[in-house]
Design a protein around this motif. Structure first.
Motif, short mmCIF file in Angstrom:
data_model
loop_
_atom_site.label_atom_id
_atom_site.label_comp_id
_atom_site.label_asym_id
_atom_site.label_seq_id
_atom_site.Cartn_x
_atom_site.Cartn_y
_atom_site.Cartn_z
N HIS A 82 0.83 -1.21 0.00
CA HIS A 82 0.00 0.00 0.00
C HIS A 82 0.86 1.27 0.00
O HIS A 82 0.55 2.23 -0.71
CB HIS A 82 -0.96 0.00 1.19
CG HIS A 82 -2.06 1.00 1.06
ND1 HIS A 82 -3.04 0.91 0.11
CD2 HIS A 82 -2.32 2.13 1.77
CE1 HIS A 82 -3.86 1.94 0.23
NE2 HIS A 82 -3.45 2.70 1.23
N ARG A 86 1.23 4.54 -2.91
CA ARG A 86 0.99 5.93 -2.51
C ARG A 86 2.26 6.78 -2.57
O ARG A 86 2.20 7.98 -2.35
CB ARG A 86 0.42 6.00 -1.09
CG ARG A 86 -0.90 5.29 -0.90
CD ARG A 86 -2.01 6.04 -1.64
NE ARG A 86 -3.33 5.62 -1.24
CZ ARG A 86 -4.04 4.68 -1.84
NH1 ARG A 86 -3.53 4.01 -2.85
NH2 ARG A 86 -5.25 4.38 -1.42
N TRP A 88 4.72 6.65 -0.39
CA TRP A 88 5.14 7.01 0.97
C TRP A 88 6.53 6.46 1.26
O TRP A 88 6.92 5.41 0.75
CB TRP A 88 4.15 6.49 2.00
CG TRP A 88 2.79 7.12 1.89
CD1 TRP A 88 2.50 8.38 1.45
CD2 TRP A 88 1.55 6.52 2.24
NE1 TRP A 88 1.14 8.60 1.51
CE2 TRP A 88 0.53 7.47 1.98
CE3 TRP A 88 1.18 5.28 2.73
CZ2 TRP A 88 -0.81 7.22 2.22
CZ3 TRP A 88 -0.16 5.03 2.97
CH2 TRP A 88 -1.14 5.99 2.72
N ALA A 164 -4.48 -1.08 5.22
CA ALA A 164 -4.42 -0.12 4.11
C ALA A 164 -5.42 1.01 4.33
O ALA A 164 -5.10 2.19 4.12
CB ALA A 164 -4.68 -0.82 2.78
N SER A 165 -6.61 0.66 4.79
CA SER A 165 -7.64 1.66 5.04
C SER A 165 -7.22 2.64 6.14
O SER A 165 -7.38 3.86 5.99
CB SER A 165 -8.94 0.96 5.44
OG SER A 165 -9.93 1.88 5.77
N ASP A 168 -4.48 5.14 4.99
CA ASP A 168 -5.04 6.29 4.28
C ASP A 168 -5.68 7.28 5.26
O ASP A 168 -5.48 8.49 5.15
CB ASP A 168 -6.09 5.84 3.26
CG ASP A 168 -5.49 5.17 2.04
OD1 ASP A 168 -4.31 5.45 1.71
OD2 ASP A 168 -6.19 4.35 1.42
N ARG A 169 -6.45 6.76 6.20
CA ARG A 169 -7.11 7.63 7.20
C ARG A 169 -6.07 8.40 8.01
O ARG A 169 -6.21 9.59 8.26
CB ARG A 169 -7.99 6.78 8.12
CG ARG A 169 -8.77 7.60 9.13
CD ARG A 169 -9.85 6.79 9.82
NE ARG A 169 -9.36 5.75 10.69
CZ ARG A 169 -9.28 5.85 12.01
NH1 ARG A 169 -9.66 6.96 12.63
NH2 ARG A 169 -8.84 4.85 12.74
N MET A 171 -2.86 9.12 7.16
CA MET A 171 -2.13 10.11 6.34
C MET A 171 -3.01 11.32 6.00
O MET A 171 -2.49 12.42 5.84
CB MET A 171 -1.58 9.46 5.08
CG MET A 171 -0.47 8.46 5.37
SD MET A 171 0.91 9.16 6.29
CE MET A 171 1.90 9.76 4.94
N ASP A 172 -4.32 11.13 5.93
CA ASP A 172 -5.24 12.27 5.74
C ASP A 172 -5.21 13.20 6.95
O ASP A 172 -5.56 14.37 6.82
CB ASP A 172 -6.67 11.78 5.51
CG ASP A 172 -6.88 11.18 4.13
OD1 ASP A 172 -6.01 11.36 3.24
OD2 ASP A 172 -7.90 10.49 3.94
N SER A 174 -2.37 13.82 8.78
CA SER A 174 -0.96 14.02 9.10
C SER A 174 -0.69 15.34 9.82
O SER A 174 0.28 15.44 10.58
CB SER A 174 -0.09 13.89 7.85
OG SER A 174 -0.45 14.87 6.89
#
Length: 181
Positions: A82, A86, A88, A164-165, A168-169, A171-172, A174
């Motif tokens: 993942h 992205r 990362w 993975a979910s 994302d949550r 990093m949103d 950060s």
């Protein structure tokens, strides 16, 4: 009704009370055990932790057995895949000496903190103390003052796709990492 717990005769109590009574024969049968919660591990050597760096080099960090075939191994592979989709900055390492581990942890924004021998582990608390936000599977134990999801850490379901979910949550959010860790 009576049962036997390691040779000690007990009445038909819930198993937690039977264990307490076996460990302490003076324990009254009416003792409320529902409030008992494990206390977190904390930190082994808090005075030896390094100073926090001004800059984070890695988005996600994990150090440990990278070849395990169980849950931990699957989570590491899910994280690797993942993060690569992205773009990362990922740091996955085999075992490290303690000083290098703490330094790299302090240089990371997030820390994958899968279970090892049990759900609770030093990594959860080392990450928070060193300014990295831990990504942890949902607890399998009831804790006394547990880390709160979205406030101190991010919890995820252990099923495929759960990590993975939450990556994302996380990093949103950060911008919140400094306050969270």
């Amino acid at each position: 009704r009576y049962g036997t717990v390691t040779g000690v005769q007990t009445c038909a109590l819930p198993i937690s009370r039977q264990i307490l009574r076996w460990a302490d024969p003076t324990c009254p049968t009416g003792r409320e055990t529902g409030k008992l919660r494990p206390i977190s591990l904390g930190l082994p050597d808090p005075d030896r932790l390094p100073c926090l760096p001004k800059e984070k080099k890695f988005d996600i960090f994990f150090a440990g057995d990278l070849h395990e075939k169980g849950l931990r191994g699957r989570l590491v592979e899910e994280c690797r895949h993942h993060a690569s989709t992205r773009g990362w900055r990922l740091c996955l390492k085999e075992r490290m000496d303690r000083e290098e581990y703490w330094k790299t942890l302090a240089e990371s924004r997030l820390c994958l903190s899968p279970p090892g021998m049990g759900w609770d582990c030093w990594r959860h608390y080392e990450a928070m103390a060193l300014g990295a936000v831990p990504l942890m599977p949902y607890p399998t134990i009831l804790q006394y003052h547990p880390p709160m999801d979205g406030q101190h850490c991010f919890y995820f379901p252990p099923e495929p796709g759960g990590l993975a979910s939450v990556m994302d949550r996380a990093m949103d959010r950060s911008a919140d990492f400094t306050r969270m860790a």
